[in-house]
Design an enzyme around this catalytic site. Structure first.
Site, mmCIF file in Angstrom:
data_model
loop_
_atom_site.group_PDB
_atom_site.id
_atom_site.type_symbol
_atom_site.label_atom_id
_atom_site.label_comp_id
_atom_site.label_asym_id
_atom_site.label_seq_id
_atom_site.Cartn_x
_atom_site.Cartn_y
_atom_site.Cartn_z
ATOM 1 N N HIS A 51 36.939 42.966 29.449
ATOM 2 C CA HIS A 51 36.478 43.701 31.023
ATOM 3 C C HIS A 51 36.056 42.869 32.017
ATOM 4 O O HIS A 51 35.938 43.432 33.278
ATOM 5 C CB HIS A 51 35.250 44.588 30.407
ATOM 6 N N ASP A 107 37.098 43.850 35.742
ATOM 7 C CA ASP A 107 36.063 43.737 36.964
ATOM 8 C C ASP A 107 36.275 43.061 38.026
ATOM 9 O O ASP A 107 36.218 43.686 39.214
ATOM 10 C CB ASP A 107 34.490 43.402 36.460
ATOM 11 N N GLU A 132 37.878 53.550 37.014
ATOM 12 C CA GLU A 132 38.993 52.755 38.011
ATOM 13 C C GLU A 132 39.275 53.776 39.058
ATOM 14 O O GLU A 132 40.331 53.454 39.685
ATOM 15 C CB GLU A 132 40.233 52.709 37.099
ATOM 16 N N ASP A 139 43.745 56.256 41.726
ATOM 17 C CA ASP A 139 43.530 55.736 40.425
ATOM 18 C C ASP A 139 44.378 54.617 39.950
ATOM 19 O O ASP A 139 45.686 54.505 40.126
ATOM 20 C CB ASP A 139 43.748 56.783 39.271
ATOM 21 N N ASN A 172 41.881 46.140 30.431
ATOM 22 C CA ASN A 172 40.521 45.827 29.737
ATOM 23 C C ASN A 172 40.931 45.572 28.170
ATOM 24 O O ASN A 172 40.273 44.486 27.919
ATOM 25 C CB ASN A 172 39.614 46.960 29.817
#
Length: 260
Positions: A149, A153, A179, A136, A144
């Site tokens: 975002h 990404d 994530e 994680d 973000n």
């Protein structure tokens, strides 16, 4: 050459028959009948030749028409075959795209939960040994929120590339959600898996993403669980998730294994 000679001979015979001095000759009537018979035969032969020529001409024209129709039909079939091939190729591409969409994450192109679930089920049925590791990204929500975002990404894609390049051929990395990544380490025990994940964790910490005038790097937390014979794979995933939770509680940026 032969026709010219025959015509000359016939002309001489006709002249002899027309000459009055030969009237009453013993051969005159016989020669006249022979001459007429020959002329009739020659006329019939000429008509047969003309009929044959017309027939051959008609046959040639019919053959040409048939050939043209055949060629048109052949071109039409080739065109239909190309259309059919293109249509089948399109269907195959669509089916591959649908299969890709149903088994892989669209952003990272990693296997999704469905595909890795099928792989885990097959390993359990085959009684293969494996260890799972849930990774994680620490504080990913903050990335973000702060950078958007799109940058988030880019971070996911960059980490995916490192994970894909670092794992062994027979291992599998899947995007578990958000994530989180799930690593399937085949024929690997808990100790060996922990060594692999620690090496990966350090490599992931070296990944940097540029956003405007800032450099973004991340750390990851990981939880590992070795599959126990007889357990459903869902139980192994749950134990890895619990180990991941313990790693976060312990301060993140580390990997922990479940209790043997």
């Amino acid at each position: 050459m032969k026709d010219s000679h025959d015509d000359t001979l016939l002309a001489e015979v006709a002249a002899l028959l027309e000459a009055s001095e030969h009237d009453g000759h013993p051969l005159h009537d016989a020669l006249q009948r022979l001459y007429r018979h020959h002329c009739e035969q020659r006329g019939q032969m000429q008509r047969l030749i003309e009929i044959s020529d017309r027939y051959q001409l008609l046959a040639m024209e019919a053959r040409q028409v048939t050939q043209q129709r055949y060629e048109r039909t052949l071109r039409r079939q080739h065109k239909l075959s190309r259309i059919s091939d293109g249509y089948q190729a399109l269907i195959q591409e669509r089916n591959q795209a649908l299969h890709q969409a149903s088994t892989h994450d669209p952003l990272t192109e990693l296997p999704n939960r469905r595909l890795i679930g099928e792989r885990l089920e097959s390993l359990v049925e085959a009684r293969r040994h494996f260890t799972l590791a849930l990774l994680d990204i620490d504080h990913f929500k903050a990335i973000n929120d702060r950078h958007g975002h799109d940058v988030g990404d880019r971070v996911l894609v960059a980490l995916t590339q490192v994970l894909s390049e670092s794992l062994r051929e027979y291992d599998l990395c899947a995007r578990w959600g958000g994530e989180e990544f799930l690593l399937l380490l085949v024929d690997t025990d808990r100790s060996e898996a922990h060594t692999i994940v620690e090496r990966l964790r350090l490599r992931l910490a070296e990944v940097c993403i540029r956003s405007e005038d800032q450099t973004i790097s991340v750390t990851v937390s990981a939880g590992l669980s070795q599959h126990q014979p007889g357990d459903p794979h869902e139980v192994t995933v749950k134990r890895a998730d619990q180990a991941l939770l313990e790693a976060k509680r312990a301060g993140r940026d580390r990997s922990l294994t479940d209790t043997p």
